[in-house]
Design an enzyme around this catalytic site. Structure first.
Site, PDB file in Angstrom:
ATOM      1  N   ASP A   1       0.865  -1.534   0.151  1.00  0.00           N
ATOM      2  CA  ASP A   1      -0.337  -0.069   0.129  1.00  0.00           C
ATOM      3  C   ASP A   1       0.562   1.004   0.237  1.00  0.00           C
ATOM      4  O   ASP A   1       0.942   1.808   0.531  1.00  0.00           O
ATOM      5  CB  ASP A   1      -1.347   0.090   1.282  1.00  0.00           C
ATOM      6  CG  ASP A   1      -2.302  -1.121   0.592  1.00  0.00           C
ATOM      7  OD1 ASP A   1      -3.001  -0.480   1.351  1.00  0.00           O
ATOM      8  OD2 ASP A   1      -2.419  -1.740  -0.318  1.00  0.00           O
TER       9      ASP A   1
ATOM     10  N   ASN B   1      -2.719  -4.568  -1.141  1.00  0.00           N
ATOM     11  CA  ASN B   1      -4.104  -4.790  -2.124  1.00  0.00           C
ATOM     12  C   ASN B   1      -4.020  -3.229  -3.094  1.00  0.00           C
ATOM     13  O   ASN B   1      -4.779  -3.572  -3.610  1.00  0.00           O
ATOM     14  CB  ASN B   1      -4.771  -4.713  -1.569  1.00  0.00           C
ATOM     15  CG  ASN B   1      -5.147  -4.059  -0.127  1.00  0.00           C
ATOM     16  OD1 ASN B   1      -4.119  -3.786   0.458  1.00  0.00           O
ATOM     17  ND2 ASN B   1      -7.033  -3.205  -0.245  1.00  0.00           N
ATOM     18  N   HIS B   2      -3.102  -2.705  -2.653  1.00  0.00           N
ATOM     19  CA  HIS B   2      -3.214  -1.264  -3.443  1.00  0.00           C
ATOM     20  C   HIS B   2      -2.701  -0.892  -4.336  1.00  0.00           C
ATOM     21  O   HIS B   2      -1.943  -0.477  -5.717  1.00  0.00           O
ATOM     22  CB  HIS B   2      -3.681   0.357  -3.235  1.00  0.00           C
ATOM     23  CG  HIS B   2      -4.811   0.612  -2.047  1.00  0.00           C
ATOM     24  ND1 HIS B   2      -5.834   1.728  -2.726  1.00  0.00           N
ATOM     25  CD2 HIS B   2      -5.305  -0.311  -1.357  1.00  0.00           C
ATOM     26  CE1 HIS B   2      -6.654   1.755  -1.517  1.00  0.00           C
ATOM     27  NE2 HIS B   2      -6.609   0.643  -0.708  1.00  0.00           N
TER      28      HIS B   2
ATOM     29  N   HIS C   1      -2.570  -3.126   6.931  1.00  0.00           N
ATOM     30  CA  HIS C   1      -3.708  -2.631   6.041  1.00  0.00           C
ATOM     31  C   HIS C   1      -4.876  -1.795   7.055  1.00  0.00           C
ATOM     32  O   HIS C   1      -6.279  -1.756   6.363  1.00  0.00           O
ATOM     33  CB  HIS C   1      -4.566  -4.505   5.808  1.00  0.00           C
ATOM     34  CG  HIS C   1      -5.335  -4.682   4.818  1.00  0.00           C
ATOM     35  ND1 HIS C   1      -5.334  -3.982   3.223  1.00  0.00           N
ATOM     36  CD2 HIS C   1      -6.713  -5.795   4.831  1.00  0.00           C
ATOM     37  CE1 HIS C   1      -6.435  -4.849   2.876  1.00  0.00           C
ATOM     38  NE2 HIS C   1      -7.306  -5.313   3.778  1.00  0.00           N
TER      39      HIS C   1
ATOM     40  N   ASP D   1     -18.546  20.148 -28.560  1.00  0.00           N
ATOM     41  CA  ASP D   1     -19.063  18.206 -29.545  1.00  0.00           C
ATOM     42  C   ASP D   1     -19.497  17.135 -28.619  1.00  0.00           C
ATOM     43  O   ASP D   1     -19.443  15.607 -28.988  1.00  0.00           O
ATOM     44  CB  ASP D   1     -17.422  18.333 -29.336  1.00  0.00           C
ATOM     45  CG  ASP D   1     -16.538  17.954 -28.892  1.00  0.00           C
ATOM     46  OD1 ASP D   1     -15.663  17.862 -28.755  1.00  0.00           O
ATOM     47  OD2 ASP D   1     -17.394  18.326 -27.463  1.00  0.00           O
TER      48      ASP D   1
ATOM     49  N   GLU E   1     -13.725  18.678 -15.170  1.00  0.00           N
ATOM     50  CA  GLU E   1     -14.389  19.870 -15.553  1.00  0.00           C
ATOM     51  C   GLU E   1     -15.770  19.449 -14.373  1.00  0.00           C
ATOM     52  O   GLU E   1     -16.233  20.170 -13.985  1.00  0.00           O
ATOM     53  CB  GLU E   1     -15.039  20.363 -17.174  1.00  0.00           C
ATOM     54  CG  GLU E   1     -14.465  21.841 -17.494  1.00  0.00           C
ATOM     55  CD  GLU E   1     -14.851  22.058 -18.597  1.00  0.00           C
ATOM     56  OE1 GLU E   1     -14.187  22.443 -19.367  1.00  0.00           O
ATOM     57  OE2 GLU E   1     -16.094  20.645 -18.983  1.00  0.00           O
TER      58      GLU E   1
END
Lengths: 169, 739
Positions: free
Chosen positions: B208, B240-241, B475, B696, B703
Site C-alpha cells: 500500500d 492490495n493497492h 492494511h 462536441d 470540469e
C-alpha cells in the site's frame, strides 16, 4: 377507568418510554468502547463512559460504582448487562451532577490564598498533584497546556474557566 | 493560651480541609471534561472508519456491476466487442517483445529546461538519496526516468521468489513499515528519524505505497530506487493497492495522469507490469511472517511459494483459464468477491455480529437465492437498456480507439498468461485483503468484499503449522500507528500518520533485532499538531469527520425525509430526538452512535423536538454549489460520487481525460438500474445543460467533477500538503520498547 388510574397508566407508559430511551443512550455510549463487539468494555474505560453520560463522580465514587458492576472474580472487563441497570439508576436518580460554574470559581479562589486572582504554576501543580485525588503527570501536563499563560507562568483561572465553559457548550 | 492554640489548630485544619475539598472539586470537574473529549475523539474515529468502510463497499458494488456487464452483455458486433474490451482492456501483460516497443523510454527526450533529478544506471546510493532530496524540494521526476526505474525494477523483481526469506544476521536490525498511501512526508520522516537504507540498515515496506495521498509516484520511485541499490537489504511486499483496478478509484491513476500528461498511459501500463511482480510476503529468520493483509484458515505457504504470482494482475478480477470455462452458474468473474445485497449487509464493521457465518472464507460466496432474484430483475432491465443503448450509441467511434487486442472471449495467444487456478488466486486474495478479528473462527470479510476475518485460533494454527513466532501485517489504520492482537501474535503496523485528517492518528514503524523482539516507534509528521492543545487537536479532526458525515447525510436527504415523515404522525413537522436517532440508523446503516453524536449534528431543538425539514435544508445549504441543479439530482451524484469518478476513468480507457456524453449516459443508466437508483434520462440531460460542456459533446472529467464541488476536498488537501511539505520533519515520538 378512573381519571386518576388513567393518569397513572399514561405516566407509566411515558416512564417506560423514557426508560427505553435512557437504556438506548447508555448502550450506545457503552458500545463506542466495546472493541470486540461482545458487550464488554475494559474496566479502565468505564470512567470515561460514565462521565460522558453526564455524571461527574469523584474518583472515590467512581471506584464504588465499578465495584458494584465488577465480576466476582475481576476479569478486567465490565459486562453491559451489569452496567446497564446500574447506570439507569444513577441517571434516573440524577446522581453525581456536574459542578456549577460559580462553585468551581470558588474552589479556585480557595486555593488562591493570596487572593490575587491567579495561581502560580507551582501552586496549581502542588495542589493538583498532592491534594485531593491527585493528578497523574499526564493529567497535570494536559491541564497546564491549556490553563497556563506562558508569558506570566500563571493560571488566570477566571479566564481559564470562562474558556472552558464556552468550550463545553 | 490553650484555647488560642487549639482554635488556631482548628483554623488550620479547616483551611486544609477546604483546600482538599477545593482540589477534589477541580479534579472531578477536569476529569469529566477529559472524558467527554475522549468520547468525542473515539466517535470521530468511528465516523472516519465507517465512512471508509462504506467506500470499500461502493467499490465492490461497482465492480460487481461491471463484472455482471461483462458476463451478460453479448456483444453483437465487432464495435461493441471493442467497446467492452476497451473498458477492461488492461487485463493483460505485455510480452517481452512488446515491452521494448511499448515502453521505450530511451526515445523520450529530457528537455534542457528540466530542473528535476537525473537518473542513470547502474543506480548508485547517491542517486537514491538525491531522489529523496529532490522530492523534498517538490521536484518532479521526468517520465523518462520514471519508466527507466520501473523497467529496471521489473527486471529485478522478476527473479525474486514469492516469499522473500531474509535474516537478521546480515544487518543488525530490520525496520518494517506499513501503509504509506502516497504520504511522502511520512516516508521522509521515517528516513530522517530511523536513517536511510544502507547495508547496515534493512527495511521492509509492507505494501500500500500508493493511492489516497498526493505523492504515490514519488514514494514508488524512492522505494524502487533503494531496492535496486540495496537489493539484499531493502524489501517490498505487495499490498492490495498495488493494483490498477484499485488505483482507478483511489487516486493513483488520477495522480499519474495529472503529473504525466504525455506519458502517463505508458507509466500506468508499466506499473501493472511491476506491481504483479512484487513479492507476496517476507519471512524473517523463518520466524516472523510479514504480509500486507492477513491470513485465512486455508493459508498454505507452500502453495504461495509455488504459484505464478505475476499472473495475478489484479486481485479484484479473477480471469478464468479459457479451457476451464464452466457453466455460467458456477465460477463467475466475481466468484471470490462477495456480492453485497444492496441494503441488508451492514456497511459498518463496527457492529458486525460475531455470530453470523462462521463459514470458511475460502469457499466462494456463490449464489444465494436473493442474488438470483436480483440478477433476474436486473438482467431484464439491463437487457432492455442495452437494447436501447445499442440503438442510441454510435459504436463507430470505437473504431478509432486502439483496443489492446484483447477480446473477452479467449484467443489462442492469450492462454499462456491467463489463470492461476482459483484456489491459488484465493490464497493471494486472503494474504492481501484479510483482517484479524477478536472472535475465534474464520469468516468472509464482508466489509472489504474479499479475503476474510481471521480469529486467534487461525493465527495460532498457522503459526504452529509453520513454526512461526508472530505475524506482522498492515492494511488497517490504527490510531496509535500500531496494534497488537491475538495475544500479541499479530502486530498491525501502519505508517501513514494523519491518515484521515491532520491529527487523526499517529504512524509507526517496528524494529526487529536478532532477538526478534519488536520495538515500536511512533510519530506524527505534521508540525502544527504540536502547537495545539489536545482539545484543539480533537476539535479539528472532529470537525473534519462531521463534515464528511454531513455530506453523507445530504446524499441521503430524500430517504431521511421519508423516514422522518413516518415518525411525524400528527403532521406537525416535528419529531422526537429519539425518533431521529432511530431514523438515522435505519437509513444510513453506518452503525454510528447517533444519540452520542446528536449534540454535534442537531443544534436547534425546541422542547427536545426537531423540526426536521429545516434541519435537512441546512444540510443542503452546506453542500450545494449550484442552485440551478435540482437538489435531488445532486443528492444522487453525491451518493455515488466515487463510483461516478471511477466509471469515468474506466470508460476513459485511453486516459485522455475526455469521454463522450453518450458513453457516460449509457453506462450511467445501466448502473443506476442495476443499483435501483431512480434517475431519469431527462434529469441527466438537464444537468448537462447547466454545465458548459464543449459543443462536441465531450465531458472533461475534471470540469465535470469541479462543477459539483466534488474536487473541493482535493484542492484543500493540496493547500494542506503545501504547508506540510515546507516544514522540516520532526515530531514527538515515543520510542517504546514493547515486548
Amino acid at each position: 377507568m378512573t381519571p386518576s388510574a388513567c393518569k397513572i397508566k399514561i405516566n407509566n407508559l411515558l416512564n417506560k418510554a423514557g426508560l427505553l430511551e435512557l437504556q438506548k443512550k447508555i448502550k450506545e455510549a457503552f458500545e463506542v468502547f466495546d472493541h470486540e463487539a461482545n458487550d464488554t468494555v475494559d474496566v479502565r474505560e468505564i470512567g470515561t463512559i460514565i462521565r460522558s453520560l453526564g455524571c461527574c463522580p469523584s474518583e472515590g465514587e467512581l471506584h464504588d460504582l465499578i465495584a458494584e458492576v465488577e465480576e466476582e472474580e475481576p476479569t478486567g472487563y465490565i459486562r453491559l448487562e451489569k452496567f446497564l441497570p446500574m447506570m439507569v439508576k444513577v441517571l434516573s436518580e440524577r446522581r453525581y451532577r456536574p459542578i456549577p460554574e460559580d462553585l468551581l470559581l470558588q474552589a479556585f479562589e480557595v486555593l488562591d490564598s493570596a487572593k490575587e486572582g491567579f495561581l502560580t504554576k507551582e501552586e496549581l501543580v502542588k495542589y493538583m498533584t498532592e491534594e485531593g485525588e491527585p493528578f497523574t503527570e499526564e493529567e497535570m501536563e494536559e491541564m497546564l497546556s491549556a490553563a497556563l499563560d506562558p508569558e506570566t507562568n500563571t493560571i488566570q483561572y477566571r479566564d481559564y474557566l470562562a474558556m472552558m465553559v464556552i468550550d463545553e457548550n | 493560651m490553650g484555647t488560642g492554640s487549639s482554635s488556631h489548630h482548628h483554623f488550620v485544619l479547616q483551611k486544609a480541609e477546604s483546600a482538599f475539598k477545593a482540589a477534589v472539586l477541580i479534579q472531578r470537574w477536569y476529569r469529566r471534561y477529559i472524558a467527554r473529549l475522549e468520547m468525542r475523539r473515539r466517535c470521530t474515529w468511528t465516523i472516519f472508519q465507517s465512512i471508509e468502510y462504506s467506500g470499500h463497499q461502493d467499490q465492490v458494488k461497482l465492480h460487481d456491476f461491471f463484472s455482471y456487464l461483462v458476463d451478460h452483455f453479448t456483444p453483437s458486433s465487432q464495435n461493441e466487442r471493442n467497446f467492452l474490451s476497451c473498458m477492461f482492456a488492461e487485463e493483460r501483460l505485455l510480452k517481452d517483445s512488446e515491452m521494448e516497443t511499448y515502453c521505450d523510454y530511451e526515445s523520450i527526450e529530457v528537455p534542457d529546461y528540466y530542473t528535476g533529478p537525473h537518473v542513470s544506471f547502474p543506480l548508485l546510493p547517491d542517486h537514491a538519496t538525491a531522489l529523496v532530496e529532490a522530492f523534498k524540494q517538490k521536484k518532479q521526476l521526468h517520465a523518462r526516468y520514471v519508466l527507466n526505474i520501473l523497467h529496471e525494477a521489473r527486471k529485478y523483481l522478476i527473479q525474486l521468489p514469492n516469499i522473500n526469506h531474509i535474516s537478521t544476521c546480515y544487518s543488525e536490525e530490520i525496520t518494517v513499515c506499513g501503509d504509506l498511501h502516497g504520504q511522502l512526508d511520512d516516508l521522509i520522516f521515517i528516513f530522517y528519524k530511523n536513517g536511510l537504507p544502507s547495508p547496515e540498515r534493512s527495511y521492509v515496506f509492507n505494501g500500500d505505497f500508493v493511492d489516497r495521498g498526493k505523492h504515490s509516484i514519488e514514494i514508488l520511485m524512492i522505494l524502487f530506487a533503494f531496492m535496486l541499490v540495496y537489493p539484499k537489504e531493502f524489501h517490498l511486499n505487495r499490498g492490495n493497492h498495488e493494483d490498477h483496478l484499485v488505483n482507478l478509484r483511489y487516486g493513483f491513476t488520477k495522480e499519474v495522469m495529472h503529473k504525466y500528461k504525455v506519458n502517463g498511459k505508458k507509466i500506468l501500463k508499466m506499473l501493472q507490469e511491476v506491481f504483479c511482480w512484487l513479492p507476496l510476503a517476507t519471512l524473517i529468520d523463518e520466524k516472523v511472517l510479514i504480509i500486507h493483509g492477513g491470513i485465512s484458515d486455508k493459508t498454505d505457504l507452500e502453495l504461495l511459494e509455488k504459484l505464478e504470482r505475476h499472473k495475478i494482475i489484479s486481485t479484484m478480477k479473477y480471469t478464468k483459464k479459457p479451457e476451464k470455462k464452466k457453466a455460467a452458474e458456477e465460477s463467475r468473474s466475481i466468484s471470490a468477491w462477495f456480492p453485497l445485497k444492496s441494503r441488508s449487509v451492514p456497511s459498518s464493521p463496527l457492529r458486525l455480529s460475531p455470530h453470523k457465518g462462521s463459514r470458511s472464507a475460502s469457499i466462494p460466496c456463490t449464489f444465494t437465492p436473493d442474488r438470483k432474484e436480483i440478477f433476474k430483475k436486473v438482467r431484464q432491465s439491463v437487457q432492455l437498456e442495452l437494447k436501447e443503448g445499442q440503438q442510441q450509441m454510435d459504436f463507430s467511434e470505437f473504431k478509432d480507439k486502439e483496443p489492446l487486442r484483447f477480446p473477452l472471449e479467449s484467443e489462442p495467444n492469450s492462454c499462456d498468461f491467463q489463470g492461476v487456478n482459483q484456489e491459488e488466486w484465493k490464497q493471494v486474495v486472503d494474504i492481501l485483503w484479510s483482517d484479524p478479528m477478536p472472535q475465534e473462527g474464520c469468516k468472509a470479510n464482508t466489509v472489504r468484499g474479499g479475503g476474510c476475518f481471521f480469529g486467534p485460533n487461525v493465527t495460532e494454527q498457522v503459526l504452529q503449522k509453520y513454526s512461526l513466532q508472530f505475524l506482522i501485517r498492515s492494511h488497517e489504520c490504527k490510531q496509535e500507528g500500531y496494534e497488537f492482537c491475538h495475544n500479541r501474535k499479530v502486530l498491525t503496523i501502519f505508517s501513514a500518520s494523519n491518515y484521515y485528517e491532520v491529527g487523526s492518528n499517529r504512524g509507526a514503524y517496528v524494529k526487529l533485532g536478532p532477538d526478534l523482539i519488536p520495538h515500536i516507534v511512533q510519530y506524527q509528521a505534521n508540525k502544527t499538531t504540536h502547537t495545539l492543545t489536545m482539545r484543539q487537536r480533537i476539535s479539528r479532526v472532529e470537525e473534519s469527520a462531521l463534515k464528511a458525515l454531513r455530506e453523507k447525510l445530504f446524499a441521503h436527504s430524500s430517504s431521511l425525509l421519508a423516514a422522518f415523515k413516518s415518525y411525524d404522525l400528527d403532521g406537525s413537522n416535528f419529531i422526537t430526538l429519539n425518533d431521529w436517532s432511530v431514523a438515522m440508523e435505519s437509513v444510513l446503516h453506518l452503525g454510528l452512535p447517533w444519540r452520542v453524536l446528536r449534540p454535534q449534528l442537531v443544534t436547534h431543538t425546541i422542547n427536545n423536538m426537531l423540526e426536521y425539514k429545516s434541519w435537512l435544508n441546512d444540510l443542503a445549504k452546506e453542500q450545494v454549489s449550484h442552485e440551478n441543479i435540482q437538489s435531488s439530482l445532486l443528492e444522487v451524484l453525491y451518493r455515488n460520487r466515487s463510483n461516478l469518478e471511477t466509471i469515468f476513468r474506466i470508460i476513459d480507457s485511453d486516459h485522455s481525460g475526455l469521454i463522450s456524453f453518450d458513453e457516460f449516459r449509457q453506462i450511467w443508466k445501466l448502473f443506476s438500474s442495476h443499483m435501483n437508483v431512480d434517475i431519469t434520462d431527462e434529469s441527466i440531460c438537464d444537468m448537462a445543460r447547466s454545465i458548459d460542456f464543449n459543443k462536441d459533446g465531450n465531458i472533461d472529467i475534471n470540469e465535470f467533477l469541479e462543477a459539483f464541488r466534488l474536487v473541493e476536498q482535493s484542492y484543500l488537501e493540496d493547500k494542506d500538503s503545501e504547508l506540510k511539505g515546507s516544514e522540516t520533519n520532526e515530531s514527538s515520538c515515543s520510542g517504546q520498547g514493547v515486548h
